[in-house]
Design a protein around this motif. Structure first.
Motif, PDB file in Angstrom:
ATOM      1  N   GLN A 140      17.141  87.747 -49.701  1.00  0.00           N
ATOM      2  CA  GLN A 140      18.114  86.832 -49.075  1.00  0.00           C
ATOM      3  C   GLN A 140      19.503  87.626 -48.562  1.00  0.00           C
ATOM      4  O   GLN A 140      20.057  88.397 -49.291  1.00  0.00           O
ATOM      5  CB  GLN A 140      18.459  85.615 -50.277  1.00  0.00           C
ATOM      6  CG  GLN A 140      19.176  84.488 -49.742  1.00  0.00           C
ATOM      7  CD  GLN A 140      19.579  83.522 -50.990  1.00  0.00           C
ATOM      8  OE1 GLN A 140      18.367  82.895 -51.206  1.00  0.00           O
ATOM      9  NE2 GLN A 140      20.676  83.246 -51.166  1.00  0.00           N
TER      10      GLN A 140
ATOM     11  N   ASN B  77      22.376  87.062 -48.653  1.00  0.00           N
ATOM     12  CA  ASN B  77      23.894  87.187 -49.497  1.00  0.00           C
ATOM     13  C   ASN B  77      23.498  87.484 -50.952  1.00  0.00           C
ATOM     14  O   ASN B  77      24.364  87.478 -51.740  1.00  0.00           O
ATOM     15  CB  ASN B  77      24.609  85.867 -49.622  1.00  0.00           C
ATOM     16  CG  ASN B  77      23.835  84.972 -49.908  1.00  0.00           C
ATOM     17  OD1 ASN B  77      22.720  84.815 -50.169  1.00  0.00           O
ATOM     18  ND2 ASN B  77      24.713  83.762 -50.192  1.00  0.00           N
ATOM     19  N   CYS B  78      22.041  87.854 -51.411  1.00  0.00           N
ATOM     20  CA  CYS B  78      21.699  88.001 -52.745  1.00  0.00           C
ATOM     21  C   CYS B  78      22.035  89.352 -53.261  1.00  0.00           C
ATOM     22  O   CYS B  78      21.148  90.437 -52.440  1.00  0.00           O
ATOM     23  CB  CYS B  78      20.322  87.345 -52.932  1.00  0.00           C
ATOM     24  SG  CYS B  78      20.036  87.019 -54.738  1.00  0.00           S
TER      25      CYS B  78
ATOM     26  N   CYS C  45      20.637  89.833 -56.299  1.00  0.00           N
ATOM     27  CA  CYS C  45      19.888  89.999 -57.507  1.00  0.00           C
ATOM     28  C   CYS C  45      18.922  90.995 -57.996  1.00  0.00           C
ATOM     29  O   CYS C  45      18.848  91.808 -56.947  1.00  0.00           O
ATOM     30  CB  CYS C  45      19.000  88.741 -57.741  1.00  0.00           C
ATOM     31  SG  CYS C  45      17.506  88.926 -56.270  1.00  0.00           S
TER      32      CYS C  45
ATOM     33  N   CYS D  20      16.260  91.674 -54.760  1.00  0.00           N
ATOM     34  CA  CYS D  20      16.969  91.972 -53.709  1.00  0.00           C
ATOM     35  C   CYS D  20      17.704  93.205 -53.688  1.00  0.00           C
ATOM     36  O   CYS D  20      17.603  93.966 -52.622  1.00  0.00           O
ATOM     37  CB  CYS D  20      17.840  90.538 -53.265  1.00  0.00           C
ATOM     38  SG  CYS D  20      17.177  89.103 -52.835  1.00  0.00           S
TER      39      CYS D  20
ATOM     40  N   ILE E 120      22.581  82.608 -61.397  1.00  0.00           N
ATOM     41  CA  ILE E 120      22.431  82.429 -60.015  1.00  0.00           C
ATOM     42  C   ILE E 120      23.013  80.848 -59.946  1.00  0.00           C
ATOM     43  O   ILE E 120      23.444  80.383 -58.907  1.00  0.00           O
ATOM     44  CB  ILE E 120      21.234  82.785 -59.278  1.00  0.00           C
ATOM     45  CG1 ILE E 120      21.085  84.280 -59.175  1.00  0.00           C
ATOM     46  CG2 ILE E 120      21.167  82.065 -57.852  1.00  0.00           C
ATOM     47  CD1 ILE E 120      19.894  84.654 -58.739  1.00  0.00           C
TER      48      ILE E 120
ATOM     49  N   ASN F 144      13.284  84.480 -54.034  1.00  0.00           N
ATOM     50  CA  ASN F 144      13.505  86.052 -54.256  1.00  0.00           C
ATOM     51  C   ASN F 144      13.907  86.549 -55.546  1.00  0.00           C
ATOM     52  O   ASN F 144      14.021  87.792 -55.917  1.00  0.00           O
ATOM     53  CB  ASN F 144      14.813  86.001 -53.134  1.00  0.00           C
ATOM     54  CG  ASN F 144      15.958  85.353 -53.784  1.00  0.00           C
ATOM     55  OD1 ASN F 144      16.822  85.551 -54.960  1.00  0.00           O
ATOM     56  ND2 ASN F 144      16.320  84.347 -53.159  1.00  0.00           N
ATOM     57  N   THR F 145      14.125  85.656 -56.645  1.00  0.00           N
ATOM     58  CA  THR F 145      14.434  86.033 -58.119  1.00  0.00           C
ATOM     59  C   THR F 145      13.113  85.951 -58.702  1.00  0.00           C
ATOM     60  O   THR F 145      13.027  86.699 -60.037  1.00  0.00           O
ATOM     61  CB  THR F 145      15.210  84.774 -58.766  1.00  0.00           C
ATOM     62  OG1 THR F 145      14.519  83.767 -58.480  1.00  0.00           O
ATOM     63  CG2 THR F 145      16.432  84.643 -58.341  1.00  0.00           C
TER      64      THR F 145
END
Length: 303
Positions: free
Chosen positions: A16, A18-19, A21, A24, A234, A272-273
């Motif tokens: 993502q 802006n992620c 994690c 990512c 998050i 995405n997590t």
């Protein structure tokens, strides 16, 4: 029947934008065995020429450019997209229609509740009226069947699922049948069936029956655990709270898929997590032990 996974990720894609994690960060720095994914959508055809698009993600242009079978073949302006079916009115499933505005009128199949959302809270249909226009075709929510002109040898059954409408919907806190649907896709000549539901928060009796009767199920793979986004700092929202059945835990998607017998079982719409995005993760090994696949962009399924 041929199914092409155009995009396999949940909203925001993977990684993502802006992620930062665990997933990512590692993918961006080549520290994990995994692949980038665009936001979820599939295309279905029986002749490899005329395609029904399920959902139109914000990544639709890149998805179409990666798929030669759906690209222009005749004349100055052409497309293999004969119709679009919307599962819901969520941003990550509908915004791509704006990228298709240069063509002929779009034949869009969706429920009355989705049509209302897309002419009010998120008025895409109204906006597109100034470009290509939208021809809306109502789909039922009671499991009855219908066919789509130009999509030969396929029959569709659509079922209402328990779900919330998007945050911008005028009836966000007043759920209606048709806010979200599951679809049975049947090839008339062979009887082969696929059950498709990228957003599935509860296994109602009619959903379980549809899964049991399908030759292939493509279902919600958003989260591994119910508190996945909470533990990663998050969000304070849990998977089931926002309409997604997690894979692990009692009554989770693994348990459900174990109960429906031997058939092809594929997870789609992966956040995405979710640790299953790491091909070498323990979670992926668990899925493999249960005969469950993880979809990826470009996956093709022939039934």
């Amino acid at each position: 029947m041929k199914i092409r996974v155009l995009g396999s990720a949940a909203g925001g894609g993977f990684p993502q934008w802006n992620c930062n994690c665990h997933n990512c960060h590692r993918l961006r720095h080549n520290q994990m065995n995994g692949s980038a994914r665009t936001q979820s959508s599939i295309a279905v055809s029986t002749d490899n020429r005329n395609w029904l698009l399920f959902n139109t993600s914000p990544d639709i242009r890149a998805q179409l450019e990666a798929f030669p079978a759906i690209q222009p073949k005749e004349g100055i302006r052409d497309t293999g997209i004969k119709a679009i079916m919307l599962i819901d009115s969520q941003i990550d499933h509908t915004t791509g229609m704006l990228m298709l505005r240069e063509g002929k009128p779009l034949n869009v199949y969706c429920t009355e509740m989705v049509r209302q959302d897309l002419t009010s809270g998120f008025p895409l249909f109204n906006m597109l009226a100034h470009y290509c226009t939208v021809n809306h075709h109502l789909v039922p929510v009671d499991g009855s069947s219908f066919t789509i002109p130009g999509i030969d040898d396929l029959r569709f059954y659509t079922q209402a699922l328990k779900s919330k409408a998007p945050p911008y919907s005028p009836h966000r806190y007043d759920p209606h049948d048709g806010d979200n649907i599951g679809v049975i896709i049947e090839q008339i000549s062979t009887g082969k069936k696929v059950f498709y539901s990228p957003g599935l928060g509860e296994i109602e009796p009619h959903v379980l029956t549809a899964m049991q009767n399908a030759d292939c199920v493509m279902v919600d793979g958003t989260f591994w655990t119910n508190d996945e986004m909470v533990t990663q700092g998050i969000s304070e929202k849990r998977a089931r709270e926002i309409g997604h059945l997690p894979q692990s835990g009692a009554g989770g998607m693994i348990d459900v898929l174990d109960s429906i017998g031997a058939k092809r079982k594929i997870l789609i719409h992966i956040n995405n997590t979710n640790p299953i995005l790491d091909d070498d993760s323990q979670e992926r090994k668990i899925l493999a032990e249960h005969g469950i696949e993880v979809s990826y962009d470009g996956l093709e399924i022939d039934l």
